[in-house]
Enzyme design. Structure first.
Site, PDB file in Angstrom:
ATOM      1  N   HIS A 134      32.953  38.241  51.525  1.00  0.00           N
ATOM      2  CA  HIS A 134      33.499  37.621  50.107  1.00  0.00           C
ATOM      3  C   HIS A 134      34.370  36.213  50.020  1.00  0.00           C
ATOM      4  CE1 HIS A 134      33.749  37.585  46.162  1.00  0.00           C
ATOM      5  NE2 HIS A 134      34.694  36.938  45.891  1.00  0.00           N
ATOM      6  N   GLU A 135      35.448  36.746  51.284  1.00  0.00           N
ATOM      7  CA  GLU A 135      36.608  36.044  50.613  1.00  0.00           C
ATOM      8  C   GLU A 135      35.882  34.504  51.832  1.00  0.00           C
ATOM      9  OE1 GLU A 135      39.038  35.590  49.319  1.00  0.00           O
ATOM     10  OE2 GLU A 135      38.538  37.399  48.305  1.00  0.00           O
ATOM     11  N   HIS A 138      34.179  31.744  50.009  1.00  0.00           N
ATOM     12  CA  HIS A 138      34.831  30.957  49.112  1.00  0.00           C
ATOM     13  C   HIS A 138      35.187  29.736  50.568  1.00  0.00           C
ATOM     14  CE1 HIS A 138      35.357  32.891  45.166  1.00  0.00           C
ATOM     15  NE2 HIS A 138      35.855  33.811  45.980  1.00  0.00           N
ATOM     16  N   GLU A 193      32.590  33.126  41.766  1.00  0.00           N
ATOM     17  CA  GLU A 193      32.137  34.601  42.812  1.00  0.00           C
ATOM     18  C   GLU A 193      31.046  34.897  43.173  1.00  0.00           C
ATOM     19  OE1 GLU A 193      35.244  35.958  43.180  1.00  0.00           O
ATOM     20  OE2 GLU A 193      36.630  35.353  42.540  1.00  0.00           O
TER      21      GLU A 193
END
Length: 254
Positions: A134-135, A138, A193
């Site tokens: 997930h990070e 970004h 997100e």
């Protein structure tokens, strides 16, 4: 030319606002400051933003206890990093663990990925893979770069720093720390997100990693809601909703 037009537009807006100070509840000083921040963010190059991220990450590392590679945390992270890969869309990735009870993980625009031991204590390796995927999302999707520019703009406006080429070399350690803190504590929109969640899911599938860990990470974080105050997803959409979205993707096979 683009920068000149942008600055002219901001200056014009500021002048118009000055003539009707505090009209309709508008705080003129705040509006002008916001305009200058937007200009500073827009004029900072991607290369300079990543250079600031390099130095900001180093500053964060110096202010935290980093787990050794031979520690149990270092060994776990090495295994996770090997599974996820060390390059994301052309950006080299480096991973480290901070020894702290806080529950957090983050990534900067330069591929600096940090996970806290408090989070690793709560999750298994597959769940950490989902979180770090997930990070990395970004970073790959440009969210981290945009937040680094926005964080720089706030500090630059506060301290009257010009957005010249090589600006990273002009910044003090304190300024670098403030910029880094602002970037890693950014509150992304729900859409961003969700995009990062989907990126993680796709990355895990591509790398042959179980996507169930992503569901498990959300379920673990959901247990923190209303409990521990320092959670990495305090500002994110509800973890239960995100877990269900990933379950739906697993069920559909897409």
């Amino acid at each position: 030319m683009k920068n000149t037009k942008l600055l002219l537009a901001i200056a014009t807006s500021a002048a118009l606002l000055t003539g009707c100070q505090n009209t309709h509840g508008i705080d003129t000083n705040m509006a002008i400051s916001s305009g200058l921040n937007a200009y500073k963010a827009a004029t900072l190059s991607d290369a300079d933003a990543k250079a600031i991220a390099n130095q900001g990450c180093a500053e964060m590392d110096s202010g935290n206890q980093v787990a050794s590679k031979s520690s149990k945390y270092g060994k776990r992270l090495a295994k996770i990093a090997k599974a996820l890969g060390n390059n994301i869309n052309g950006t080299p990735v480096n991973y480290k663990v901070y020894m702290t009870s806080d529950v957090n993980a983050w990534a900067m625009a330069n591929g600096c990925v940090r996970v806290y031991s408090g989070l690793m204590d709560m999750m298994n390796d597959n769940e950490i893979e989902g979180v770090l995927g997930h990070e990395l999302g970004h970073v790959a999707l440009g969210h981290s770069l945009a937040e680094m520019k926005a964080s720089y703009a706030i500090v630059a406006a506060r301290d009257a720093i010009s957005a010249t080429s090589g600006v990273a070399s002009q910044l003090s350690r304190s300024q670098l720390g403030d910029i880094a803190e602002g970037a890693i504590n950014a509150k992304y929109s729900r859409d961003k997100e969700s995009e990062a969640d989907d990126f993680s899911f796709d990355l895990l599938k591509k790398r042959g990693i179980s996507t169930q860990g992503l569901v498990g990470s959300f379920e673990t974080l959901a247990s923190l809601d209303g409990g521990r105050t320092q959670s990495m997803f305090d500002s994110h959409p509800p973890s239960t909703e995100r877990a269900q979205h990933i379950r739906d993707r697993i069920a559909s096979g897409k």
